[in-house]
Design a protein around this motif. Structure first.
Motif, PDB file in Angstrom:
ATOM      1  N   THR A 252      51.434  40.870  31.943  1.00 41.94           N
ATOM      2  CA  THR A 252      50.474  40.222  31.053  1.00 41.94           C
ATOM      3  C   THR A 252      49.536  39.365  31.888  1.00 41.94           C
ATOM      4  OG1 THR A 252      52.003  38.381  30.671  1.00 41.94           O
ATOM      5  CG2 THR A 252      52.014  40.169  29.063  1.00 41.94           C
ATOM      6  N   PRO A 253      48.254  39.292  31.517  1.00 44.68           N
ATOM      7  CA  PRO A 253      47.322  38.439  32.245  1.00 44.68           C
ATOM      8  C   PRO A 253      47.552  36.975  31.874  1.00 44.68           C
ATOM      9  CG  PRO A 253      46.227  39.426  30.366  1.00 44.68           C
ATOM     10  CD  PRO A 253      47.618  40.003  30.391  1.00 44.68           C
ATOM     11  N   PRO A 254      46.936  36.047  32.589  1.00 42.07           N
ATOM     12  CA  PRO A 254      47.082  34.627  32.239  1.00 42.07           C
ATOM     13  C   PRO A 254      46.551  34.346  30.830  1.00 42.07           C
ATOM     14  CG  PRO A 254      46.124  34.882  34.427  1.00 42.07           C
ATOM     15  CD  PRO A 254      46.131  36.246  33.811  1.00 42.07           C
ATOM     16  N   ASP A 255      46.969  33.233  30.254  1.00 40.18           N
ATOM     17  CA  ASP A 255      46.493  32.846  28.928  1.00 40.18           C
ATOM     18  C   ASP A 255      44.966  32.800  28.910  1.00 40.18           C
ATOM     19  OD1 ASP A 255      49.072  32.597  28.051  1.00 40.18           O
ATOM     20  OD2 ASP A 255      49.145  30.404  28.257  1.00 40.18           O
ATOM     21  N   GLY A 256      44.393  33.379  27.872  1.00 35.49           N
ATOM     22  CA  GLY A 256      42.945  33.371  27.730  1.00 35.49           C
ATOM     23  C   GLY A 256      42.245  34.475  28.493  1.00 35.49           C
TER      24      GLY A 256
ATOM     25  N   GLY B 119      43.142  40.344  39.513  1.00 38.80           N
ATOM     26  CA  GLY B 119      44.509  39.839  39.562  1.00 38.80           C
ATOM     27  C   GLY B 119      45.262  40.466  40.721  1.00 38.80           C
ATOM     28  N   VAL B 120      46.133  39.690  41.366  1.00 37.61           N
ATOM     29  CA  VAL B 120      46.885  40.148  42.534  1.00 37.61           C
ATOM     30  C   VAL B 120      48.372  40.060  42.210  1.00 37.61           C
ATOM     31  CG1 VAL B 120      47.208  39.908  45.017  1.00 37.61           C
ATOM     32  CG2 VAL B 120      45.058  39.134  43.968  1.00 37.61           C
ATOM     33  N   TRP B 121      49.070  41.189  42.404  1.00 36.97           N
ATOM     34  CA  TRP B 121      50.482  41.286  42.030  1.00 36.97           C
ATOM     35  C   TRP B 121      51.290  41.800  43.221  1.00 36.97           C
ATOM     36  CZ3 TRP B 121      51.331  40.218  36.702  1.00 36.97           C
ATOM     37  CH2 TRP B 121      50.154  40.161  35.930  1.00 36.97           C
TER      38      TRP B 121
ATOM     39  N   ILE C   2      50.682  36.815  42.078  1.00 33.19           N
ATOM     40  CA  ILE C   2      50.623  35.860  43.184  1.00 33.19           C
ATOM     41  C   ILE C   2      49.239  35.259  43.364  1.00 33.19           C
ATOM     42  CG2 ILE C   2      52.565  36.838  44.442  1.00 33.19           C
ATOM     43  CD1 ILE C   2      50.570  38.368  46.187  1.00 33.19           C
ATOM     44  N   GLY C   3      48.269  35.618  42.504  1.00 33.06           N
ATOM     45  CA  GLY C   3      46.960  35.001  42.633  1.00 33.06           C
ATOM     46  C   GLY C   3      45.876  35.812  41.959  1.00 33.06           C
ATOM     47  N   SER C   4      44.639  35.361  42.137  1.00 27.33           N
ATOM     48  CA  SER C   4      43.470  36.055  41.616  1.00 27.33           C
ATOM     49  C   SER C   4      42.243  35.543  42.348  1.00 27.33           C
ATOM     50  CB  SER C   4      43.317  35.830  40.110  1.00 27.33           C
ATOM     51  OG  SER C   4      43.029  34.476  39.831  1.00 27.33           O
ATOM     52  N   PHE C   5      41.143  36.276  42.229  1.00 28.28           N
ATOM     53  CA  PHE C   5      39.869  35.824  42.791  1.00 28.28           C
ATOM     54  C   PHE C   5      38.733  36.445  41.993  1.00 28.28           C
ATOM     55  CE2 PHE C   5      41.633  39.217  45.506  1.00 28.28           C
ATOM     56  CZ  PHE C   5      40.658  40.205  45.409  1.00 28.28           C
ATOM     57  N   PRO C   6      37.543  35.828  41.998  1.00 31.61           N
ATOM     58  CA  PRO C   6      36.427  36.311  41.185  1.00 31.61           C
ATOM     59  C   PRO C   6      35.932  37.679  41.648  1.00 31.61           C
ATOM     60  CG  PRO C   6      36.079  34.021  41.828  1.00 31.61           C
ATOM     61  CD  PRO C   6      37.222  34.536  42.654  1.00 31.61           C
ATOM     62  N   THR C   7      35.425  38.449  40.681  1.00 32.45           N
ATOM     63  CA  THR C   7      34.867  39.764  40.993  1.00 32.45           C
ATOM     64  C   THR C   7      33.409  39.694  41.434  1.00 32.45           C
ATOM     65  OG1 THR C   7      34.115  40.154  38.719  1.00 32.45           O
ATOM     66  CG2 THR C   7      36.365  40.868  39.290  1.00 32.45           C
ATOM     67  N   GLY C   8      32.772  38.540  41.259  1.00 27.96           N
ATOM     68  CA  GLY C   8      31.354  38.428  41.607  1.00 27.96           C
ATOM     69  C   GLY C   8      30.428  38.789  40.468  1.00 27.96           C
TER      70      GLY C   8
ATOM     71  N   ALA D 239      40.844  38.769  50.325  1.00 30.97           N
ATOM     72  CA  ALA D 239      40.863  37.321  50.155  1.00 30.97           C
ATOM     73  C   ALA D 239      39.820  36.856  49.158  1.00 30.97           C
ATOM     74  CB  ALA D 239      40.640  36.633  51.504  1.00 30.97           C
ATOM     75  N   GLY D 240      39.046  37.793  48.596  1.00 33.57           N
ATOM     76  CA  GLY D 240      38.041  37.448  47.604  1.00 33.57           C
ATOM     77  C   GLY D 240      36.664  37.175  48.155  1.00 33.57           C
TER      78      GLY D 240
END
Length: 356
Positions: A100-104, A135-137, A146-152, A200-201
């Motif tokens: 599941t993705p983060p809330d929202g 999203g990073v899994w 384990i994290g995430s970063f913007p797609t731009g 690393a985004g």
């Protein structure tokens, strides 16, 4: 006495079952989501002739999937906007994990494995703003996030791993949507882009369209082994505009927009649903379920011709041509512009076929 099935189930629950390759799942070569006659949904495995190798129920409509590079393990993503992604052992027909993705936030229908299958990247957006995230899994840790970063950009959809195995290509559709009903909120101010990201985004390059095409949403991607990227678009502007629906790009260069003759372009109805390079990589194609057409192009953007088929959409490389699907259950091969029926199933195929 403990049965083999109960023993295997206990291993699956503990995450310690031995991993099997795709040969154990009927030598599956493709994944495809479908709607069944009873309005339920499923993920299918397919062989190179379009025969079903497995069928696994889904809780709601699926969109695309991601196949692990080494083992018979797939992630089935909900149709955008969705909040489920199921990790499936395709050899045993068992759901291993529910992501599941983060809330929202929501999944946007696509994902890709990297690092030899050790990492899963997922296309996501924040519900209230449509800001894109990857999203990073951690696969080896049981698909732990384990994290995430913007797609731009906003409204990301497809993402692909580049041949250097260290770069992601992301199709940022540019559309802000209402998280409840998918209503499009920013058609006048859309800014789609194709963005290349490090793991690393870091934004390595970003490709935008000319200002008069800012309503041409970049949606789906195909990547050739030498790094040539094809991107498929969907026109959100005034109906009846014969806009290009295919672009070609290499990192460090400018994009090329490919066009078909006017009558052919009009017949696509401003919508490209899937994209793929042919099996030998010398051409690529886009599909339009709205227009009931497949358009073939050379790898330099020259129009090669059209193939007609009602409700055609799913597309993947097959040998020197393509495997395509339609919403009527049909699967067929396309080679040199000729269509050949392969198999038909009692289901309605969804938008995509994913090559394993």
């Amino acid at each position: 006495m403990t049965t083999r099935r109960a023993f295997m189930a206990s291993l699956l629950a503990a995450g310690t079952a031995p991993h099997m390759g795709w040969a154990a799942a009927g030598n599956s070569a493709f994944l495809a989501a479908a709607k069944e006659r009873d309005d339920s949904f499923a993920l299918y495995g397919l062989d190179t002739e379009g025969r079903a190798t497995f069928r696994i129920p889904l809780p709601a409509r699926g969109h695309a999937g991601a196949g692990h590079p080494d083992r018979a393990e797939a992630v089935a993503f909900a149709r955008r906007p969705g909040t489920f992604a199921l990790v499936i052992d395709c050899a045993r027909g068992a759901v291993m994990h529910r992501l599941t993705p983060p809330d929202g936030a929501q999944f946007n229908g696509h994902g890709v494995f990297a690092d030899g299958g050790a990492t899963l990247f997922t296309s996501e957006q924040t519900g209230t703003t449509s800001e894109g995230n990857v999203g990073v899994w951690d696969v080896h840790a049981g698909y732990t996030r384990i994290g995430s970063f913007p797609t731009g950009g906003i409204g990301p959809h497809d993402l692909r791993l580049m041949p250097d195995s260290a770069t992601l290509a992301v199709a940022n559709g540019g559309i802000a949507t209402d998280p409840a009903d998918r209503a499009k909120l920013n058609l006048d101010t859309m800014q789609p882009n194709l963005t290349y990201l490090s793991f690393a985004g870091e934004v390595l390059q970003q490709v935008t369209l000319p200002s008069d095409l800012h309503q041409n949403s970049i949606r789906h991607l195909a990547v050739r082994s030498d790094g040539l990227v094809g991107f498929a678009m969907q026109w959100e502007g005034a109906p009846g505009s014969a806009t290009p629906l295919l672009g070609l790009h290499r990192i460090g260069q400018k994009a090329t927009l490919a066009t078909a003759p006017l009558a052919d372009e009009m017949a696509m109805q401003g919508y490209a649903g899937s994209i793929a390079f042919g099996g030998d990589g010398r051409e690529l194609a886009i599909t339009s379920p709205r227009g009931g057409r497949l358009h073939r192009f050379s790898d330099t953007g020259g129009f090669l011709g059209a193939v007609s088929r009602a409700d055609i959409c799913g597309l993947a490389p097959r040998r020197s041509g393509y495997l395509a699907s339609d919403g009527l259950g049909g699967l067929f091969g396309i080679h040199a512009g000729e269509r050949r029926a392969l198999d038909r199933h009692t289901c309605a195929w969804d938008n995509h076929i994913v090559a394993l």
